[in-house]
Design a protein around this motif. Structure first.
Motif, PDB file in Angstrom:
ATOM      1  N   PHE A 244       0.824  -1.204   0.000  1.00  0.00           N
ATOM      2  CA  PHE A 244       0.000   0.000   0.000  1.00  0.00           C
ATOM      3  C   PHE A 244       0.859   1.256   0.000  1.00  0.00           C
ATOM      4  O   PHE A 244       0.585   2.215  -0.733  1.00  0.00           O
ATOM      5  CB  PHE A 244      -0.919  -0.004   1.219  1.00  0.00           C
ATOM      6  CG  PHE A 244      -1.939   1.085   1.223  1.00  0.00           C
ATOM      7  CD1 PHE A 244      -3.097   0.970   0.478  1.00  0.00           C
ATOM      8  CD2 PHE A 244      -1.739   2.240   1.969  1.00  0.00           C
ATOM      9  CE1 PHE A 244      -4.047   1.982   0.471  1.00  0.00           C
ATOM     10  CE2 PHE A 244      -2.679   3.251   1.964  1.00  0.00           C
ATOM     11  CZ  PHE A 244      -3.825   3.120   1.220  1.00  0.00           C
ATOM     12  N   THR A 245       1.913   1.264   0.797  1.00  0.00           N
ATOM     13  CA  THR A 245       2.795   2.432   0.843  1.00  0.00           C
ATOM     14  C   THR A 245       3.513   2.625  -0.483  1.00  0.00           C
ATOM     15  O   THR A 245       3.686   3.753  -0.956  1.00  0.00           O
ATOM     16  CB  THR A 245       3.814   2.271   1.971  1.00  0.00           C
ATOM     17  OG1 THR A 245       3.139   1.938   3.195  1.00  0.00           O
ATOM     18  CG2 THR A 245       4.607   3.557   2.181  1.00  0.00           C
ATOM     19  N   PHE A 246       3.927   1.538  -1.104  1.00  0.00           N
ATOM     20  CA  PHE A 246       4.575   1.633  -2.412  1.00  0.00           C
ATOM     21  C   PHE A 246       3.634   2.240  -3.449  1.00  0.00           C
ATOM     22  O   PHE A 246       4.025   3.126  -4.221  1.00  0.00           O
ATOM     23  CB  PHE A 246       5.033   0.231  -2.845  1.00  0.00           C
ATOM     24  CG  PHE A 246       5.409   0.132  -4.294  1.00  0.00           C
ATOM     25  CD1 PHE A 246       6.575   0.704  -4.771  1.00  0.00           C
ATOM     26  CD2 PHE A 246       4.585  -0.525  -5.199  1.00  0.00           C
ATOM     27  CE1 PHE A 246       6.919   0.616  -6.115  1.00  0.00           C
ATOM     28  CE2 PHE A 246       4.913  -0.615  -6.534  1.00  0.00           C
ATOM     29  CZ  PHE A 246       6.090  -0.044  -6.988  1.00  0.00           C
ATOM     30  N   LEU A 315       3.463  13.078   7.242  1.00  0.00           N
ATOM     31  CA  LEU A 315       3.978  12.140   6.255  1.00  0.00           C
ATOM     32  C   LEU A 315       3.219  12.247   4.943  1.00  0.00           C
ATOM     33  O   LEU A 315       1.984  12.314   4.930  1.00  0.00           O
ATOM     34  CB  LEU A 315       3.898  10.717   6.800  1.00  0.00           C
ATOM     35  CG  LEU A 315       4.752  10.496   8.062  1.00  0.00           C
ATOM     36  CD1 LEU A 315       4.389   9.197   8.738  1.00  0.00           C
ATOM     37  CD2 LEU A 315       6.245  10.507   7.709  1.00  0.00           C
ATOM     38  N   LEU A 316       3.954  12.272   3.850  1.00  0.00           N
ATOM     39  CA  LEU A 316       3.355  12.438   2.524  1.00  0.00           C
ATOM     40  C   LEU A 316       2.382  11.315   2.165  1.00  0.00           C
ATOM     41  O   LEU A 316       1.293  11.600   1.637  1.00  0.00           O
ATOM     42  CB  LEU A 316       4.468  12.546   1.474  1.00  0.00           C
ATOM     43  CG  LEU A 316       4.023  12.752   0.035  1.00  0.00           C
ATOM     44  CD1 LEU A 316       3.180  14.011  -0.103  1.00  0.00           C
ATOM     45  CD2 LEU A 316       5.238  12.816  -0.892  1.00  0.00           C
ATOM     46  N   PRO A 317       2.684  10.033   2.400  1.00  0.00           N
ATOM     47  CA  PRO A 317       1.704   8.991   2.067  1.00  0.00           C
ATOM     48  C   PRO A 317       0.396   9.152   2.836  1.00  0.00           C
ATOM     49  O   PRO A 317      -0.686   8.893   2.299  1.00  0.00           O
ATOM     50  CB  PRO A 317       2.420   7.682   2.442  1.00  0.00           C
ATOM     51  CG  PRO A 317       3.863   8.019   2.494  1.00  0.00           C
ATOM     52  CD  PRO A 317       3.947   9.435   2.912  1.00  0.00           C
ATOM     53  N   VAL A 318       0.485   9.587   4.082  1.00  0.00           N
ATOM     54  CA  VAL A 318      -0.718   9.749   4.903  1.00  0.00           C
ATOM     55  C   VAL A 318      -1.579  10.888   4.372  1.00  0.00           C
ATOM     56  O   VAL A 318      -2.803  10.752   4.229  1.00  0.00           O
ATOM     57  CB  VAL A 318      -0.311  10.005   6.367  1.00  0.00           C
ATOM     58  CG1 VAL A 318      -1.546  10.321   7.209  1.00  0.00           C
ATOM     59  CG2 VAL A 318       0.404   8.788   6.935  1.00  0.00           C
ATOM     60  N   VAL A 319      -0.946  12.038   4.072  1.00  0.00           N
ATOM     61  CA  VAL A 319      -1.706  13.176   3.556  1.00  0.00           C
ATOM     62  C   VAL A 319      -2.246  12.866   2.163  1.00  0.00           C
ATOM     63  O   VAL A 319      -3.358  13.277   1.805  1.00  0.00           O
ATOM     64  CB  VAL A 319      -0.825  14.438   3.548  1.00  0.00           C
ATOM     65  CG1 VAL A 319      -1.554  15.613   2.914  1.00  0.00           C
ATOM     66  CG2 VAL A 319      -0.405  14.788   4.965  1.00  0.00           C
ATOM     67  N   GLY A 438       8.655   3.715  -4.671  1.00  0.00           N
ATOM     68  CA  GLY A 438       7.428   4.201  -5.291  1.00  0.00           C
ATOM     69  C   GLY A 438       7.558   5.626  -5.787  1.00  0.00           C
ATOM     70  O   GLY A 438       7.040   5.975  -6.858  1.00  0.00           O
ATOM     71  N   MET A 439       8.246   6.466  -5.051  1.00  0.00           N
ATOM     72  CA  MET A 439       8.449   7.849  -5.484  1.00  0.00           C
ATOM     73  C   MET A 439       9.344   7.928  -6.716  1.00  0.00           C
ATOM     74  O   MET A 439       9.307   8.919  -7.456  1.00  0.00           O
ATOM     75  CB  MET A 439       9.061   8.666  -4.353  1.00  0.00           C
ATOM     76  CG  MET A 439       8.136   8.917  -3.180  1.00  0.00           C
ATOM     77  SD  MET A 439       6.767  10.025  -3.610  1.00  0.00           S
ATOM     78  CE  MET A 439       7.631  11.571  -3.827  1.00  0.00           C
ATOM     79  N   ALA A 440      10.155   6.906  -6.950  1.00  0.00           N
ATOM     80  CA  ALA A 440      11.046   6.903  -8.115  1.00  0.00           C
ATOM     81  C   ALA A 440      10.349   6.428  -9.383  1.00  0.00           C
ATOM     82  O   ALA A 440      10.883   6.609 -10.478  1.00  0.00           O
ATOM     83  CB  ALA A 440      12.269   6.019  -7.841  1.00  0.00           C
ATOM     84  N   ILE A 441       9.174   5.820  -9.258  1.00  0.00           N
ATOM     85  CA  ILE A 441       8.453   5.321 -10.429  1.00  0.00           C
ATOM     86  C   ILE A 441       7.676   6.470 -11.066  1.00  0.00           C
ATOM     87  O   ILE A 441       6.939   7.172 -10.376  1.00  0.00           O
ATOM     88  CB  ILE A 441       7.490   4.182 -10.026  1.00  0.00           C
ATOM     89  CG1 ILE A 441       8.266   3.063  -9.313  1.00  0.00           C
ATOM     90  CG2 ILE A 441       6.776   3.638 -11.254  1.00  0.00           C
ATOM     91  CD1 ILE A 441       9.355   2.432 -10.140  1.00  0.00           C
ATOM     92  N   PRO A 442       7.783   6.692 -12.367  1.00  0.00           N
ATOM     93  CA  PRO A 442       6.996   7.755 -13.018  1.00  0.00           C
ATOM     94  C   PRO A 442       5.503   7.478 -12.888  1.00  0.00           C
ATOM     95  O   PRO A 442       5.034   6.380 -13.187  1.00  0.00           O
ATOM     96  CB  PRO A 442       7.451   7.684 -14.488  1.00  0.00           C
ATOM     97  CG  PRO A 442       8.768   7.001 -14.457  1.00  0.00           C
ATOM     98  CD  PRO A 442       8.713   6.043 -13.312  1.00  0.00           C
ATOM     99  N   ASP A 443       4.769   8.491 -12.419  1.00  0.00           N
ATOM    100  CA  ASP A 443       3.332   8.307 -12.248  1.00  0.00           C
ATOM    101  C   ASP A 443       2.628   8.381 -13.599  1.00  0.00           C
ATOM    102  O   ASP A 443       3.145   8.930 -14.559  1.00  0.00           O
ATOM    103  CB  ASP A 443       2.753   9.353 -11.298  1.00  0.00           C
ATOM    104  CG  ASP A 443       3.068  10.772 -11.751  1.00  0.00           C
ATOM    105  OD1 ASP A 443       4.025  10.941 -12.517  1.00  0.00           O
ATOM    106  OD2 ASP A 443       2.365  11.701 -11.339  1.00  0.00           O
TER     107      ASP A 443
END
Length: 921
Positions: A244-246, A315-319, A438-443
């Motif tokens: 989920f975090t990923f 935390l960014l994932p939480v927000v 996950g942040m390194a993967i292009p959205d």
């Protein structure tokens, strides 16, 4: 009867859980091999380090090591072989397919169970693995090799049916079933008061905790004396949190998260630094009053440091998850909150590394601290210079319109799991590595959208609830009551830092001249706590930096925080407030020399032709009569369903557009068609194109935001009804219809819904000499006034023949609504006086009585025209619609529009349903 009951359990309960295990195995077995490899390397390094000292001290307890190795070996043999009775049953089956399928299931279930045990043991041994106690041969228990995976069902033993919980798979099935039963039961009531589903996950965990069911204690010794019965559930929970975090990292819009500007940076620094510094000032306050039986004086400051750190970080994932749940990701407020949390998260990461380094340096060893710091630096460099370029390479080599190869998808998931194992090994929180990957993967497409499409439902609906419930069920609320005096200062510290951080976030918002209401919302979002905070709290407990009573209180605090703050934000934030109309933005109130600004929406390629045909009717060549007329400024918005991103993004199509985006065939077709339309009407028309990647239920907000920013007078959107080239009905798009209903409720200007049947006569240009018959049905009301105003624009096109048909009831108008009746007459009188002498204009009045007469008159008008323009809403007293409202198929088109878009209507007439701008209050 018992056979039928057993068959029911196997078919509807046992088999789905087995399928869940299959998925767990396919995604997790690489984690097992990576972990074993790392443990082997670590063990070898320890042996080499201690080799020189063995000659100076007592030799190691090789006998005990042999015993432990024997236990692990027997455990693996037990897990990877089948129970003898179960094996006999399998091989007596004549179906070769069933035998191989059952064997495969047993293997992956065994590996998943073993994996859960390993992951659970990894957390407890990450910081400082304890030495094995010396045991004699008589004390060694080989019980771990004696438990089985699958049972024969609940009727295996009639006297003691609970014996099935001595098997690994039924035990896990029971645990997962209890979790979801309690989640559904609690959310069944909480949803009516607007409480988020995340609260139901935590409540289920508390109910399964020591205060009620105590599932952890019930399951701990069910399998054997050597292996915890909760190991498999812990493994599923940790893997679910990693997944989920990923995915939250993948879906985060990096460009919006790290947007430049002073405002998000100042608010983030203020909220973090002031909270951290002021909170740490109370670190040693009344430290001598701490009861040594509750916690040693050496660890009490550490516990307070953990509390202050958790309160300071956002935390960014939480927000990201909160903004997504509130459905405000495409609002300015949502983007600002994400940007602030991104910078706050960056500060929190630096703080985490520093605190971890100092703690390890003091309480473990300087060598371990330096090793962990170097390992994290290496991970960051690998992600920046290897993983991100590799992910971008996958995006570049994937052809347009093709899906990403499954090898790349599974490789990406395994990379995230390996990074999580890596950070766990080096004494960091296990979700940190997954989120960084996950942040390194292009959205967005193709890689981000493919990952979301394949894993989002599983991670969000199955693994995430299990993870939250497992984290929460360790809390003991009764223990908090007993230790209330010992943790009273910790409770005060949590409340004090909450108020402090709210103030530190609220004041900078006011300084940057944000509205007071939005400043309050930003301050509340910065204090929101969620699933990653639970992971931090659990990690602190596992490292003995928190007492169990404080751990439970922080869990209760997160529960109340997650339940109250989103509810307050929903009550304070109203997206419609932005569109409060003090200025008229419609066609009726435009001045004669003003530009007509139109926003056209495209959902599918077949929408392009109908939209251009309508715009051709609105445009007209310059002549002496309309030389002072303004131009038609068209803004084209191509709407794409969002996949692989958590936040919508608006892309303008100009020279700065990404080359890959411009290579999209649909976008190329759209741009070529509208560029050709602009060239044909050069001097009277301008065109700007955009593409919006948005979520289904948020597309209306993207449309309204763009219309509001461009000061448009009308939004034209296609209806959800699709027609074949020969004019026959094909299908209804529920998503488009839902977007249209939302637009009609909140649009900042007038809106027109176009139902195009693809009539060839509508496709006119400068070279064509045909005539298009446009009809207007006028009943009365604001929407009909707007329909007449649009018809007057079309009347200036020499190819248009305009017919206005007024429906009258034959009764005297209501005196209380006499003003609207006067405006109706004024609008029509102005139209007739302007075009009375024109050859291509006609006006008729028809008396209508009853619903059947309305239907007949509308069908006759449809047969005589190519395009009909009608208002959506009318005065209920103007005509008798008895029976028509109940039979409407498309309520967003109104009664008359629904009749003209009916599947039973045999003509090829298209219809534009108009609704004038509403005044939002």
């Amino acid at each position: 009867m018992s056979m039928l009951y057993s068959d029911f359990l196997v078919r509807y309960f046992h088999v789905p859980c087995v399928c869940l295990f299959r998925i767990v195995y396919l995604y997790m077995h690489t984690y097992l091999f990576a972990y074993l490899l790392i443990r082997k390397i670590k063990f070898t390094a320890q042996m080499l380090k201690k080799k020189k000292s063995w000659s100076k001290r007592e030799p190691p307890n090789t006998e005990r090591q042999q015993q432990i190795f024997k236990q692990i070996t027997l455990l693996n043999i037990c897990l990877l072989r089948k129970d003898q009775r179960h094996r006999n049953k399998i091989f007596n089956d004549k179906s070769k397919h069933n035998r191989s399928k059952t064997i495969f299931f047993d293997q992956y279930i065994s590996l998943s169970f073993l994996l859960g045990s390993i992951i659970t043991m990894a957390d407890s041994a990450a910081l400082a693995p304890p030495l094995w106690p010396t045991l004699s041969n008589e004390k060694v228990c080989y019980g771990a090799a004696n438990f089985n995976i699958s049972s024969f069902g609940i009727l295996e033993t009639y006297k003691t049916p609970s014996v099935i919980f001595g098997y690994a798979l039924p035990l896990l099935e029971m645990q997962i079933s209890l979790i979801f039963v309690l989640i559904v039961s609690s959310h069944m009531f909480l949803r009516f008061i607007g409480i988020p589903q995340f609260v139901s996950y935590m409540l289920a965990g508390f109910l399964l905790g020591p205060q009620l069911i105590d599932l952890v204690d019930f399951s701990s010794d069910r399998l054997s004396l050597d292996l915890d019965g909760n190991a498999a559930l812990e493994g599923v929970a940790k893997f679910g949190m990693i997944m989920f975090t990923f995915l939250m990292g993948v879906k985060t819009n990096k460009r919006a998260a790290f947007q430049t500007g002073k405002r998000p940076i100042v608010i983030a620094v203020s909220s973090f630094v002031l909270t951290m510094v002021t909170g740490m000032a109370f670190r040693n306050f009344r430290i001598d009053k701490v009861d040594p039986l509750y916690m040693s004086l050496r660890l009490a400051p550490t516990e307070r440091t953990v509390i202050v750190s958790i309160q300071a970080i956002t935390l960014l994932p939480v927000v990201t998850h909160l903004i997504h749940e509130l459905k405000i990701p495409n609002s300015e407020l949502g983007r600002l909150a994400i940007s602030i949390s991104a910078f706050n998260d960056l500060l929190a990461f630096i703080n985490l590394m520093c605190v971890s380094y100092i703690g390890t340096y003091r309480y473990v060893s300087p060598r371990t601290a330096n090793r962990d710091a170097a390992a994290m630096i290496i991970l960051v460099l690998v992600i920046i210079f290897i993983i991100r370029p590799a992910a971008q390479r996958i995006v570049n080599i994937t052809p347009e319109g093709k899906s990403v190869r499954k090898l790349y998808l599974y490789g990406t998931i395994m990379t995230a799991v390996a990074a999580s194992s890596y950070t766990t090994f080096f004494n960091q929180i296990h979700v940190l590595g997954a989120f960084m990957v996950g942040m390194a993967i292009p959205d967005g497409p193709p890689l981000g959208s493919a990952l979301e499409a394949k894993f989002e439902s599983l991670a969000t609906n199955v693994f995430f609830p299990i993870s939250i419930a497992v984290l929460t069920m360790k809390g003991d609320i009764i223990g908090v009551l007993y230790a209330f005096d010992d943790i009273s200062f910790n409770i005060f510290l949590v409340g004090f830092t909450l108020v402090l951080k709210w103030t530190a976030s609220f004041v900078p918002c006011l300084i940057f001249k944000l509205p007071t209401r939005e400043s309050i919302i930003i301050a509340m979002i910065m204090n929101y706590k969620g699933f990653v905070d639970l992971c931090f709290i659990e990690g602190a407990l596992n490292k003995w930096n928190l007492s169990h009573a404080t751990y439970t209180f922080l869990m209760m605090y997160v529960l109340m925080n997650a339940g109250i703050l989103p509810t307050i934000v929903k009550a304070l934030y109203d997206p419609k407030r932005k569109y409060i109309g003090y200025v008229k933005r419609d066609v009726m109130h435009l001045k004669s020399n003003s530009d007509l600004k139109i926003l056209t929406c495209l959902h599918r390629p077949d929408n392009i032709s109908g939209m251009i045909s309508l715009l051709q009717l609105l445009s007209s060549p310059l002549n002496n009569e309309n030389k002072d007329k303004g131009v038609i400024a068209v803004t084209v918005l191509h709407l794409v369903k969002l996949a692989g991103r958590a936040f919508p993004i608006l892309v303008p199509h100009d020279k700065r557009s990404k080359p890959r985006l411009l290579q999209n065939s649909y976008i190329q077709t759209m741009m070529l068609a509208f560029n050709e339309f602009q060239q044909e009407n050069l001097g009277t028309t301008t065109v700007n194109s955009f593409t919006a990647f948005s979520i289904d239920n948020l597309m209306d907000q993207d449309i309204c935001n763009l219309a509001f920013d461009h000061l448009t007078s009308m939004i034209i959107t296609p209806s959800g009804r699709k027609w074949s080239p020969d004019g026959s009905y094909e299908s209804d798009d529920v998503m488009i219809r839902r977007v249209n209903m939302s637009l009609l409720d909140r649009a900042p200007c007038s809106i027109g819904v176009l139902n195009s049947r693809g009539h060839r006569k509508l496709k006119i240009n400068k070279r064509s000499k045909g005539t298009v018959k446009v009809g207007v049905i006028f009943i009365g009301g604001k929407d009909d006034w707007e329909a007449v105003s649009i018809a007057k624009w079309m009347r200036q096109n020499p190819s248009v023949r305009l017919t206005v048909i007024r429906f009258l009831s034959g009764q005297e108008p209501d005196k209380s609504k006499n003003w609207e009746y006067l405006v109706d007459n004024e609008v029509l009188n102005d139209l007739k006086s302007t075009y009375a002498s024109a050859e291509n204009f006609s006006y008729t009045e028809t008396i209508i009585k009853g619903g059947p007469a309305v239907t007949t008159a509308v069908r006759m008008a449809a047969e005589e025209n190519d395009l009909m323009i009608v208002g959506r809403d009318h005065d209920e007293d103007s005509l008798d619609y008895s029976g028509l409202v109940e039979w409407m198929e498309l309520p967003e088109l109104g009664v008359i529009g629904d009749l003209l878009a009916s599947k039973e209507l045999e003509t090829r007439v298209s219809v534009l349903v108009v609704k004038q701008q509403q005044q939002h209050e």
